[in-house]
Design a protein around this motif. Sequence first.
Motif, PDB file in Angstrom:
ATOM      1  N   VAL A 153      37.272  24.257  40.923  1.00 57.22           N
ATOM      2  CA  VAL A 153      36.515  23.044  41.221  1.00 57.22           C
ATOM      3  C   VAL A 153      37.464  21.857  41.230  1.00 57.22           C
ATOM      4  CG1 VAL A 153      34.726  21.496  40.356  1.00 57.22           C
ATOM      5  CG2 VAL A 153      34.401  23.957  40.219  1.00 57.22           C
ATOM      6  N   LEU A 197      28.202  24.284  43.748  1.00 57.01           N
ATOM      7  CA  LEU A 197      29.103  25.405  43.495  1.00 57.01           C
ATOM      8  C   LEU A 197      28.918  26.518  44.519  1.00 57.01           C
ATOM      9  CD1 LEU A 197      28.786  25.488  39.602  1.00 57.01           C
ATOM     10  CD2 LEU A 197      30.822  24.862  40.911  1.00 57.01           C
ATOM     11  N   SER A 235      27.995  30.620  38.173  1.00 59.09           N
ATOM     12  CA  SER A 235      28.984  29.541  38.137  1.00 59.09           C
ATOM     13  C   SER A 235      28.502  28.368  37.295  1.00 59.09           C
ATOM     14  CB  SER A 235      29.301  29.071  39.559  1.00 59.09           C
ATOM     15  OG  SER A 235      29.831  30.120  40.342  1.00 59.09           O
TER      16      SER A 235
END
Length: 406
Positions: A153, A197, A235
């Motif tokens: 990320v 995500l 996630s």
Amino acid sequence: MAADTLFQRITDYAHRADPYPLYAELRENRVARQEDGSYLVGTYHEIAALLHDPRVSSDRRNRTAPDETEAGEGGLPPAFIGLDDPEHHRLRSLAMWSFGPPHTPGRIDAMHGEITRIVKDLIAELEGKERIDIVDDFAYPLPVTVICRLLGVPIEDEPQFRQWSDAIVAGIDPSPGEDTERQRAAAEARKTMGLYLGELAGKRRDHPSDDMLSAFATGHGTDGQLTQLEIMTTSVLLLIAGHETTVNLITNGVLTLLRHPDQLARLRSDPGLMPRAVEELLRYEPPVQMLPQRTPLADIEISGLTIPKGAPLILMLASGNRDPERFRDPDCFDPTREDNQHLGFGSGIHSCFGAPLARLEAQIALNALLQHLDTPRLVEDPPEYRRSPVLRGPRHLLVERGRGDA
């Protein structure tokens, strides 16, 4: 005082700074039925047995009166932490495929150097500050940076993740009469984070890199492959669990050591004791205080009391960690304690997925802080705590540096 109001008192913010006398009261009852029909279990051996009992479900949809806000989850299905086998095993195994042994045994060990570099950078930013907020200046940035890098990320999106995380954690409040608006906000934040995500994982499907989102999107294991929805829920779980509990572990650790200067000095002079000290912190001041979402699939007898099928069952891990029937001098903080099979990471099939990473981060972080802050002093004790009675830790921990600090 009445045992049937224990949970109400434990979750009352007035007791957040020190819930341990209430846990001692709970252990006297061993099992306590509450006014709302839920049951609290506070003794070590009973908790450990229930964590390994296949008759106890982690899926709140098995309750006689299912929690509608929980079942909705903002349009996302439950993550594997809230499911039972075989579905729990399938999803956890697929997540573990890219996280740890036996398929990716070196991922956590390989993070040692990266975590050390992040810690050094954070320590450097403390230079010249006379007053430090251990949470905002150190304990929060470290694990969120680590988990963002593991998942892949962009760190520049971290401020948005903090807003989502705060909303989600605020929704993990099992207090009687909890705010339904807070529950809706948590569900919406979880959905928004999941969509973000999921979209990021979709991009990695075509252009994979060496991160866990790429592995989720492209990996095939013996249990199949994660669907898009499963990637989203998994996630979100890993990102929240991957930093929220570690923030509390580090912050509770600093607070405990500042309250025990003799032990702080001992660890500073012998950093090799830190792994055992972290285990003791997980017992003494665990970041996860309770598991509020267990449900019996059949009538279960505990200490002479029958807990009926479908009733809410709340396992008070922090109470079990202070049980004198299991631990010698349980209210004493002893960083050299032996036989320390605590419940800080739970136990059984739902034991904490990220425990090896949390341990590593806490060991590196606390050793670095002890070497950097020679004579730190608490500005306020007790500090301001976060609202959540489940993920318990200071919201801020202000520390003043002594003149001898580097």
